[in-house]
Design a protein around this motif. Structure first.
Motif, PDB file in Angstrom:
ATOM      1  N   ARG A   2       0.846  -1.188   0.000  1.00  0.00           N
ATOM      2  CA  ARG A   2       0.000   0.000   0.000  1.00  0.00           C
ATOM      3  C   ARG A   2       0.875   1.228   0.000  1.00  0.00           C
ATOM      4  NH1 ARG A   2      -2.214  -3.256   3.940  1.00  0.00           N
ATOM      5  NH2 ARG A   2      -1.090  -2.073   5.523  1.00  0.00           N
ATOM      6  N   ARG A   3       0.487   2.217  -0.766  1.00  0.00           N
ATOM      7  CA  ARG A   3       1.229   3.471  -0.797  1.00  0.00           C
ATOM      8  C   ARG A   3       0.727   4.352   0.330  1.00  0.00           C
ATOM      9  NH1 ARG A   3       4.993   6.949  -0.543  1.00  0.00           N
ATOM     10  NH2 ARG A   3       4.385   9.035  -1.156  1.00  0.00           N
ATOM     11  N   THR A   4       1.631   4.785   1.205  1.00  0.00           N
ATOM     12  CA  THR A   4       1.268   5.727   2.255  1.00  0.00           C
ATOM     13  C   THR A   4       2.148   6.948   2.162  1.00  0.00           C
ATOM     14  OG1 THR A   4       2.797   4.856   3.885  1.00  0.00           O
ATOM     15  CG2 THR A   4       0.613   3.830   3.783  1.00  0.00           C
ATOM     16  N   SER A  72       9.051  -0.994   0.163  1.00  0.00           N
ATOM     17  CA  SER A  72       9.599  -2.011   1.055  1.00  0.00           C
ATOM     18  C   SER A  72      10.890  -2.613   0.526  1.00  0.00           C
ATOM     19  CB  SER A  72       8.569  -3.125   1.250  1.00  0.00           C
ATOM     20  OG  SER A  72       8.327  -3.788   0.012  1.00  0.00           O
ATOM     21  N   GLY A  73      11.196  -2.363  -0.740  1.00  0.00           N
ATOM     22  CA  GLY A  73      12.333  -2.984  -1.390  1.00  0.00           C
ATOM     23  C   GLY A  73      11.950  -4.172  -2.245  1.00  0.00           C
ATOM     24  N   ARG A  74      10.703  -4.592  -2.160  1.00  0.00           N
ATOM     25  CA  ARG A  74      10.219  -5.713  -2.950  1.00  0.00           C
ATOM     26  C   ARG A  74      10.176  -5.323  -4.428  1.00  0.00           C
ATOM     27  NH1 ARG A  74       4.615  -8.810  -1.336  1.00  0.00           N
ATOM     28  NH2 ARG A  74       4.917 -10.703  -2.571  1.00  0.00           N
ATOM     29  N   SER A 170       1.804  -5.773  -5.738  1.00  0.00           N
ATOM     30  CA  SER A 170       2.713  -6.742  -6.346  1.00  0.00           C
ATOM     31  C   SER A 170       1.981  -7.782  -7.190  1.00  0.00           C
ATOM     32  CB  SER A 170       3.534  -7.448  -5.260  1.00  0.00           C
ATOM     33  OG  SER A 170       2.697  -8.179  -4.382  1.00  0.00           O
ATOM     34  N   GLN A 171       0.666  -7.930  -6.978  1.00  0.00           N
ATOM     35  CA  GLN A 171      -0.114  -8.878  -7.761  1.00  0.00           C
ATOM     36  C   GLN A 171      -0.796  -8.230  -8.964  1.00  0.00           C
ATOM     37  OE1 GLN A 171      -0.057 -12.183  -7.041  1.00  0.00           O
ATOM     38  NE2 GLN A 171       1.384 -11.625  -5.400  1.00  0.00           N
ATOM     39  N   LEU A 172      -0.632  -6.928  -9.083  1.00  0.00           N
ATOM     40  CA  LEU A 172      -1.320  -6.186 -10.138  1.00  0.00           C
ATOM     41  C   LEU A 172      -0.693  -6.472 -11.501  1.00  0.00           C
ATOM     42  CD1 LEU A 172      -3.685  -4.133  -9.815  1.00  0.00           C
ATOM     43  CD2 LEU A 172      -1.990  -2.313 -10.037  1.00  0.00           C
ATOM     44  N   ASN A 207       7.384   3.643  -6.082  1.00  0.00           N
ATOM     45  CA  ASN A 207       8.495   3.696  -5.137  1.00  0.00           C
ATOM     46  C   ASN A 207       8.860   5.137  -4.821  1.00  0.00           C
ATOM     47  OD1 ASN A 207      10.539   2.741  -3.510  1.00  0.00           O
ATOM     48  ND2 ASN A 207      11.949   2.298  -5.175  1.00  0.00           N
ATOM     49  N   ASP A 208       9.650   5.317  -3.761  1.00  0.00           N
ATOM     50  CA  ASP A 208      10.260   6.595  -3.423  1.00  0.00           C
ATOM     51  C   ASP A 208      11.756   6.393  -3.307  1.00  0.00           C
ATOM     52  OD1 ASP A 208       8.135   8.456  -3.252  1.00  0.00           O
ATOM     53  OD2 ASP A 208       7.506   7.589  -1.347  1.00  0.00           O
ATOM     54  N   LEU A 209      12.531   7.391  -3.727  1.00  0.00           N
ATOM     55  CA  LEU A 209      13.989   7.293  -3.688  1.00  0.00           C
ATOM     56  C   LEU A 209      14.560   8.539  -3.026  1.00  0.00           C
ATOM     57  CD1 LEU A 209      14.637   6.062  -7.344  1.00  0.00           C
ATOM     58  CD2 LEU A 209      14.685   4.654  -5.268  1.00  0.00           C
TER      59      LEU A 209
END
Length: 460
Positions: A2-4, A72-74, A170-172, A207-209
């Motif tokens: 989930r994006r928070t 999460s790094g996934r 991740s299942q999308l 993602n965020d970097l």
């Protein structure tokens, strides 16, 4: 996944007294209905985004890390996006500021990112923006100010499908229906910031970097509206040569041609190739500036982040941010050491266009020290270059704070009439940035208390 929107302290305001707009004690929008004699709320008009300054080589690398990894790094096996026209609907109980800010954002997405995206009243919209209370949001994600979820349209749907494959990023395999949950009882700026960040993630990268200095795709929350870098990333994300289901290597093969076409100014620029940000630094920063830790734990975490930054040999904005975090957390116990860290932070942020907003935040801190020491001219010197930066980046809270600080500095140097006018002009921006009238007045008192003359007189 989930994006928070994380509750990290952005580089906000001064002397540690002001919290970020996403904190739980943020003033609510409902209080602004009370007429207490303040000027009307000011709003931004024509956007002024700056073009990305990174090389296309770096942007291609950034694209891959943004699009194929979760926070999460996934890792994600394939690219997912919307195909065809994208529709957006608003539901719930939106605050008055939402509609104009959303209209401006969609206009930018069409013009700058080339997206075919429009508002609709249909219940079958691709993206549904649900305006709910912060309490409703935190029932599900206590550390989120707002968030986006795939394959649902309401909180009830989300509740029924939490932790299932249906709401798993991740299942999308493709994007067809998403919901964005934003607070309807926050300041206008917080609502707008949520619109920008969560709509960008609903459309593109998940993602965020921390290595990105000029992007909302960065958990330091420095940038609150989509930047030129972000719009270029979204334009690349929806390039006709990409499609759903492509692997990382397939996308990587096409990116050089895509960026050469959509970002010609990035061709030929030398790549910086900033190294990846280790999890230990990320965890330390989040402990230092996020919720849940006591002051001693925060300071210890900030010290760890600074040690890691030095050990990594960084000389970029992440080292500067580490010094900034240390300064913020030392203010209450060692103001002189805190000021030293702010000076180092400003130095390491450098002079590049991609860290201009960072430097504006630090300038608010340093000018507060100058005012407190009775050095009005020094404060004006520190503040003046950054007023336009805050305006250009549409950060009303920062702009109002800089203007209030400038007003104090002007009065300290004998320019009383000018100072009073600047203070009056700041109030409309403060209403957008801070929300309620009492919060605006509290910020005025906070900044006014820095002035030695006011302190001797017992306040404002």
């Amino acid at each position: 996944m989930r994006r928070t929107r994380r509750l990290l302290l952005p580089l906000y305001l001064m002397l540690g007294a002001c919290m970020p707009v996403s904190q739980s004690d943020t003033p609510t929008r409902s209080a602004t209905a009370v007429d207490t004699g303040l000027p009307p709320m000011k709003v931004f008009s024509v956007p002024r985004p700056a073009a990305p300054v990174a090389s296309n080589s770096d942007m291609a690398r950034d694209f891959l890390d943004l699009a194929f990894t979760l926070e999460s790094g996934r890792t994600l096996s394939t690219l997912t996006r919307f195909e065809g026209p994208i529709t957006v609907a608003v539901a719930g109980a939106p605050p008055p500021s939402l509609a104009p800010d959303l209209t401006r954002l969609l206009h930018r997405l069409r013009n700058e990112a080339g997206l075919n995206i429009n508002l609709t009243n249909s219940a079958r919209a691709n993206i549904t923006i649900q305006a709910v209370t912060r309490a409703d949001i935190r029932k599900y994600l206590p550390q989120a100010a707002c968030f986006v979820v795939p394959n649902v349209s309401t909180l009830q749907e989300y509740k029924a499908n939490r932790r299932t494959r249906k709401t798993s990023w991740s299942q999308l395999t493709k994007r067809e229906k998403l919901a964005i949950f934003i607070p309807n009882d926050a300041s206008a700026q917080e609502v707008r910031d949520c619109l920008h960040e969560e709509l960008a993630q609903a459309l593109g990268p998940l993602n965020d970097l921390y290595r990105l200095p000029d992007s909302v795709f960065n958990d330091d929350n420095v940038h609150t509206v989509l930047t030129g870098f972000d719009m270029t990333m979204l334009r690349a994300y929806y390039d006709p040569s990409l499609r759903n289901g492509m692997t990382r290597s397939q996308v990587a093969d096409r990116l050089p041609t895509i960026f050469a076409r959509i970002n010609p100014q990035g061709q030929g620029k030398p790549a910086r190739r900033l190294n990846k940000t280790p999890r230990v630094w990320i965890d330390a920063v989040q402990t230092a500036l996020g919720p849940g830790a006591n002051p001693a734990q925060r300071r210890a975490a900030a010290s760890e982040a600074l040690q890691v930054a030095k050990a990594m040999g960084w000389s970029d904005h992440r080292l500067a941010f580490s010094h900034y975090a240390m300064g913020r957390l030392l203010q209450a116990v060692d103001p002189e050491a805190a000021q030293d860290h702010f000076v180092l932070s400003q130095r390491h942020f450098g002079s590049g266009a991609d860290t201009a907003l960072h430097r504006a935040y630090v300038a608010s801190q340093l000018s507060a020290y100058a005012i407190s020491a009775g050095r009005g001219n020094d404060a004006l010197y520190l503040l003046t270059p950054h007023l336009d930066t805050a305006m250009r980046h549409e950060n009303a809270a920062l702009l109002a704070t800089l203007m209030m600080l400038r007003a104090e500095a002007l009065e300290m140097t004998g320019r009383t009439t000018e100072g009073r006018q600047v203070r009056l002009d700041s109030l409309g921006w403060a209403r957008y940035g801070f929300g309620s009238d009492w919060a605006v007045r509290a910020k005025l008192r906070e900044i006014g208390s820095l002035n030695p003359t006011r302190r001797r007189m017992g306040g404002l």
